[in-house]
Design an enzyme around this catalytic site. Structure first.
Site: not given
Ligand code: 13P
Ligand code: MG
Ligand code: MG
Ligand code: 13P
Length: 370
Positions: A11, A52, A104, A233, A236
């Site tokens: 992303d 995304d 890598n 964090y 994701k």
């Molecule tokens: P992504 O991990 O797809 O960027 O989404 C993050 C998020 O907080 C969605 O609410």
């Molecule tokens: Mg995102």
């Molecule tokens: Mg995402």
């Protein structure tokens, strides 16, 4: 000559918010990979997006973890990040965690699924890509595809897969792995992979009795956990997986059948909620409602001498309409729980939490219960 099939994804900026990938970023990726194909780093490639996440699907003969392929992906993501900054896209460079590339991309933010194998006469292969969830979301479908006879009829009726498969499971907290035979050790396998935030299926191998080489994977899943890489964090760990099909393996339709439940996965809004995984077409892979629900796309290719056919958008089919409608009913039901578990994830699995601040603010107002 063996073929390597790699998906490297990141992303690098959302359009808008965390919904989808801007076409200009895909154009940059396309140009960069086209040049790499011209200079023979790649045999072939296909660029797509799930939500995304910008997905680079590549074939080559450099093997897994090849520096030239990883640096190509890294440079492509950096260039796309610059464009994302220029356009003011949301969270530009979100998944690129380090400034300097070390050879890598593993541990640097992007997700990686790659495998090297000897091509069969005909090599059907599916790239599955998910947004708004984590690698453990693959556990249930991959188990169903390679181990559940109620999903995969071939496990019972096709002599070439009747002996089952070997699962490589990673403990992503302890950074250990274990090989488990199915069906013999199926209950041990399920005891682990049911705990999907900790134990994830990394690869699946044929048994020694198979006509396929037992040391060449038939499936591989990306297992990067971004929040563990960065210690906090940072986005994701939306996963990708590769599954080969037919002759000595589950049939294409048995692969897709593994995604027919709309099973509950964690991720969704702010990476902190459980929701159904909805199989959708590439066109519909935009995360909208409550930043979701979590989605999976499937692109089917035939690989021949390292080259890819045009992909078939496999979930772009009315046969999956009922799964999608069901996922929407589950979405309605889960959403009505608002901030309550098990819609909202338990504390330990949340990517955001205000609890320490709330506890601090309430401080001395907590009285001992006699
Ligand atoms: P992504 O991990 O797809 O960027 O989404 C993050 C998020 O907080 C969605 O609410
Ligand atoms: Mg995102
Ligand atoms: Mg995402
Ligand atoms: P074919 O005999 O056409 O290969 O089909 C077998 C099969 O796998 C159908 O699911």
């Amino acid at each position: 000559m063996k073929t390597t099939f790699s998906i490297i994804k990141a992303d690098v900026g959302g359009w808008p918010g965390h919904a989808s990938v801007h076409p200009d970023l895909k154009k940059i990726a396309n140009k960069s990979l086209l040049e790499a194909r011209r200079s023979n780093i790649l045999k072939d490639f296909h660029i797509t997006a799930c939500g995304d996440d910008l997905e680079l699907i590549m074939t080559h003969t450099n093997g897994v973890d090849a520096k030239e392929v990883h640096s190509l992906a890294w440079d492509t993501f950096c260039e796309a990040t610059e464009k994302a900054r220029e356009l003011g896209l949301y969270g530009a460079g979100q998944d690129l965690l380090c400034d300097a590339f070390s050879g890598n991309v593993k541990g640097m933010g992007p997700g990686v699924a790659e495998m090297e194998f000897t091509e069969r006469k005909s090599e059907p292969i599916v790239a599955f890509m998910m947004d708004k969830t984590e690698p453990g979301a693959f556990n249930l479908p991959i188990f169903k595809i390679f181990a559940d006879p109620f999903n995969t009829a071939g496990l019972i009726i096709d002599p070439s897969i009747h002996d089952g498969f070997v699962f490589e499971v990673w403990d992503i907290l302890e950074h250990k792995n274990v090989m488990l035979n199915s069906p013999e050790e199926m209950y041990d396998l399920l005891a682990l992979i049911g705990a999907k935030s900790r134990f994830v299926i990394k690869r699946v191998f044929p048994k020694k009795t198979s006509k396929l080489p037992a040391n060449e994977p038939v499936s591989v899943i990306s297992t990067e956990k971004l929040y563990q890489i960065a210690g906090e964090y940072v986005g994701k760990d939306d996963p990708a997986g590769i599954v080969r099909a037919q002759s000595g393996l589950p049939a294409l339709g048995e692969l897709l059948e593994g995604f027919s439940l709309g099973h509950l996965v964690s991720g969704w809004m702010r990476g902190s909620h459980n929701g159904p995984l909805m199989p959708v077409s590439v066109e519909q892979a935009k995360c909208t409602r409550f930043d979701g629900p979590p989605r999976v796309i499937a692109l089917g290719f035939q690989v021949h001498e390292g080259e890819l056919t045009e992909p078939v958008d496999l979930f772009n089919d009315p046969a999956f309409d009922s799964v999608r409608v069901n996922a929407q009913h589950i979405t309605d039901y889960m959403r009505r729980h608002g901030p309550f578990e098990p819609h909202r994830l338990p504390m330990a699995d949340m990517e955001y939490t205000t609890l320490p601040k709330v506890m601090k603010k309430l401080g001395t107002r907590f009285k001992k219960v006699e």
